[in-house]
Scaffold this motif. Sequence first.
Motif, PDB file in Angstrom:
ATOM      1  N   TYR A 206      25.448  13.177 -86.744  1.00 30.79           N
ATOM      2  CA  TYR A 206      24.955  12.598 -85.279  1.00 30.79           C
ATOM      3  C   TYR A 206      23.519  13.244 -84.922  1.00 30.79           C
ATOM      4  O   TYR A 206      23.133  14.067 -85.677  1.00 30.79           O
ATOM      5  CB  TYR A 206      26.062  13.060 -84.269  1.00 30.79           C
ATOM      6  N   TYR A 207      22.909  12.659 -83.872  1.00 25.77           N
ATOM      7  CA  TYR A 207      21.614  13.149 -83.552  1.00 25.77           C
ATOM      8  C   TYR A 207      21.857  14.173 -82.406  1.00 25.77           C
ATOM      9  O   TYR A 207      22.475  13.683 -81.448  1.00 25.77           O
ATOM     10  CB  TYR A 207      20.894  11.939 -83.009  1.00 25.77           C
ATOM     11  N   PRO A 208      21.529  15.341 -82.591  1.00 24.85           N
ATOM     12  CA  PRO A 208      22.197  16.451 -81.812  1.00 24.85           C
ATOM     13  C   PRO A 208      21.398  16.699 -80.511  1.00 24.85           C
ATOM     14  O   PRO A 208      21.623  17.909 -79.828  1.00 24.85           O
ATOM     15  CB  PRO A 208      22.120  17.856 -82.733  1.00 24.85           C
ATOM     16  N   HIS A 209      20.616  15.888 -79.894  1.00 27.43           N
ATOM     17  CA  HIS A 209      19.857  16.164 -78.707  1.00 27.43           C
ATOM     18  C   HIS A 209      20.134  15.059 -77.670  1.00 27.43           C
ATOM     19  O   HIS A 209      20.303  13.696 -78.288  1.00 27.43           O
ATOM     20  CB  HIS A 209      18.285  16.188 -79.154  1.00 27.43           C
TER      21      HIS A 209
ATOM     22  N   LEU B   8      19.136  29.257 -94.425  1.00 30.66           N
ATOM     23  CA  LEU B   8      20.109  28.264 -93.945  1.00 30.66           C
ATOM     24  C   LEU B   8      21.267  28.353 -95.570  1.00 30.66           C
ATOM     25  O   LEU B   8      22.158  28.235 -95.205  1.00 30.66           O
ATOM     26  CB  LEU B   8      19.729  26.899 -93.913  1.00 30.66           C
ATOM     27  N   ASN B   9      20.457  28.764 -96.637  1.00 30.93           N
ATOM     28  CA  ASN B   9      21.161  28.784 -97.654  1.00 30.93           C
ATOM     29  C   ASN B   9      22.080  29.988 -98.180  1.00 30.93           C
ATOM     30  O   ASN B   9      22.585  30.271 -99.242  1.00 30.93           O
ATOM     31  CB  ASN B   9      20.544  28.012 -98.754  1.00 30.93           C
TER      32      ASN B   9
ATOM     33  N   ASN C 170      27.541  23.931 -85.257  1.00 28.29           N
ATOM     34  CA  ASN C 170      26.638  23.258 -84.314  1.00 28.29           C
ATOM     35  C   ASN C 170      27.617  22.744 -83.081  1.00 28.29           C
ATOM     36  O   ASN C 170      28.782  22.535 -83.099  1.00 28.29           O
ATOM     37  CB  ASN C 170      26.582  21.787 -84.902  1.00 28.29           C
TER      38      ASN C 170
ATOM     39  N   TYR D 187      16.853  19.325 -89.112  1.00 33.90           N
ATOM     40  CA  TYR D 187      16.686  19.933 -87.649  1.00 33.90           C
ATOM     41  C   TYR D 187      15.195  19.651 -87.086  1.00 33.90           C
ATOM     42  O   TYR D 187      14.415  19.600 -87.893  1.00 33.90           O
ATOM     43  CB  TYR D 187      17.000  21.496 -87.624  1.00 33.90           C
TER      44      TYR D 187
ATOM     45  N   TRP E 151      18.501  21.813 -94.527  1.00 35.11           N
ATOM     46  CA  TRP E 151      19.595  22.647 -95.034  1.00 35.11           C
ATOM     47  C   TRP E 151      20.249  22.038 -96.272  1.00 35.11           C
ATOM     48  O   TRP E 151      20.255  20.718 -96.174  1.00 35.11           O
ATOM     49  CB  TRP E 151      20.726  22.898 -93.863  1.00 35.11           C
TER      50      TRP E 151
ATOM     51  N   ILE F  75      26.404  18.383 -78.385  1.00 29.90           N
ATOM     52  CA  ILE F  75      24.868  17.755 -78.134  1.00 29.90           C
ATOM     53  C   ILE F  75      24.247  18.661 -77.096  1.00 29.90           C
ATOM     54  O   ILE F  75      24.883  19.298 -76.075  1.00 29.90           O
ATOM     55  CB  ILE F  75      24.971  16.486 -77.476  1.00 29.90           C
ATOM     56  N   LEU F  76      22.865  18.898 -77.270  1.00 27.84           N
ATOM     57  CA  LEU F  76      22.241  19.836 -76.249  1.00 27.84           C
ATOM     58  C   LEU F  76      21.217  19.015 -75.635  1.00 27.84           C
ATOM     59  O   LEU F  76      20.855  17.873 -75.828  1.00 27.84           O
ATOM     60  CB  LEU F  76      21.335  20.815 -77.281  1.00 27.84           C
ATOM     61  N   GLU F  77      20.635  19.676 -74.654  1.00 27.63           N
ATOM     62  CA  GLU F  77      19.655  19.375 -73.715  1.00 27.63           C
ATOM     63  C   GLU F  77      19.951  18.295 -72.870  1.00 27.63           C
ATOM     64  O   GLU F  77      20.854  17.944 -72.765  1.00 27.63           O
ATOM     65  CB  GLU F  77      18.248  19.033 -74.453  1.00 27.63           C
TER      66      GLU F  77
ATOM     67  N   ILE G 105      26.939  27.973 -90.718  1.00 26.04           N
ATOM     68  CA  ILE G 105      26.124  27.117 -89.830  1.00 26.04           C
ATOM     69  C   ILE G 105      27.318  26.557 -88.719  1.00 26.04           C
ATOM     70  O   ILE G 105      28.306  25.780 -89.102  1.00 26.04           O
ATOM     71  CB  ILE G 105      25.293  26.083 -90.427  1.00 26.04           C
TER      72      ILE G 105
ATOM     73  N   SER H 131      22.836  16.388 -87.606  1.00 29.21           N
ATOM     74  CA  SER H 131      23.642  17.322 -87.819  1.00 29.21           C
ATOM     75  C   SER H 131      24.854  16.875 -88.072  1.00 29.21           C
ATOM     76  O   SER H 131      24.988  15.694 -88.054  1.00 29.21           O
ATOM     77  CB  SER H 131      23.759  18.397 -86.479  1.00 29.21           C
ATOM     78  N   LYS H 132      25.990  17.534 -88.493  1.00 30.49           N
ATOM     79  CA  LYS H 132      27.072  16.892 -88.754  1.00 30.49           C
ATOM     80  C   LYS H 132      28.326  17.935 -88.225  1.00 30.49           C
ATOM     81  O   LYS H 132      27.969  19.091 -87.817  1.00 30.49           O
ATOM     82  CB  LYS H 132      27.534  17.093 -90.198  1.00 30.49           C
TER      83      LYS H 132
ATOM     84  N   GLY I  28      30.738  22.985 -88.237  1.00 31.33           N
ATOM     85  CA  GLY I  28      29.409  22.283 -88.698  1.00 31.33           C
ATOM     86  C   GLY I  28      29.180  22.650 -90.104  1.00 31.33           C
ATOM     87  O   GLY I  28      27.813  22.375 -90.720  1.00 31.33           O
ATOM     88  N   ASP I  29      29.758  23.482 -90.793  1.00 29.69           N
ATOM     89  CA  ASP I  29      29.609  23.809 -92.285  1.00 29.69           C
ATOM     90  C   ASP I  29      30.788  23.556 -93.204  1.00 29.69           C
ATOM     91  O   ASP I  29      31.850  24.111 -92.821  1.00 29.69           O
ATOM     92  CB  ASP I  29      29.230  25.536 -92.204  1.00 29.69           C
TER      93      ASP I  29
ATOM     94  N   ASP J  90      22.062  18.801 -93.302  1.00 29.01           N
ATOM     95  CA  ASP J  90      21.370  18.808 -92.024  1.00 29.01           C
ATOM     96  C   ASP J  90      19.899  18.634 -92.089  1.00 29.01           C
ATOM     97  O   ASP J  90      19.249  19.541 -92.707  1.00 29.01           O
ATOM     98  CB  ASP J  90      22.163  19.836 -91.270  1.00 29.01           C
TER      99      ASP J  90
END
Lengths: 161, 92
Positions: free
Chosen positions: A88-91, B78-79, B87, A132, A126, B90-92, B85, A51-52, A68-69, A130
């Motif tokens: 970045y890696y978002p997890h 998404l488009n 974000n 996912y 996307w 960081i998740l989880e 969009i 993601s960015k 993020g957009d 990005d």
Amino acid sequence: MAFWNNWSKKPEREKMRVIKTARDIESINEAAKEGFRPLVIKLDRSKEISSKFAVFQNKLTGEIIDVGDFRGNPSEDDYECVIEWTSYYPHNFPSPYAAYLLPKDLEKGEWVFLEDLIEDMIGAKWNQGDVYRLESAEAKWNGKRFEIHYDPKKDSHEFMG
Amino acid sequence: MKFNPITKELYKEDGSLIKKLNCPYKVSWDKLIPAKENPNAKLCSNCNHHIIDTSAYSDEELFSMVQSKPDTCLKINLNQNNIKIINNGILE
């Protein structure tokens, strides 16, 4: 019909058993005590999944916003960019390994639904770059591992639910 | 509206949550049957729900739709032009 053809025939999604995932040692061992056989898999981050973000700071108040957009950039009159667009890696999973919790009666050739996929696979893309992660998938148990059934080209920019 | 593709949460511009998308079926929009009553919806044969194309509605229209019928299914591309969009770290 040959026996192996019966194996290959994918049932309707609602008829598949759901395989749970445990993502830390405590949950994995708890599941083992409950009778599941944990299939432990090392997490392997896909370099494609990213993601960015960019961060902008209000010139007067100092408060920040993250975006993020590309279309969401705030006015340059009021905000200055303090972190440029960054991928970045978002997890951030709790452990570098996880386990699918196999029921003792899981049969070779059985189709299942993996509720929380351990493997990094591409779920959506996307047009701003990005990519996912796929969250869940159907899979067939071959006796040693799951053969994940998923076409990454299908609906790769749409979300439903 | 704003969408977080990682959490799958859809928000109004003011930050109110419209819906968290959650579908266990990997259905293909192109293969769904168009709904007779609504040109901006399609019928999902898996659960017999209409799936609403969010590109054709405003934030308020979608918010009201989901408030009155919480199991309304939504489709997001998404488009599409009416979505941003987001974000949220960081998740989880």
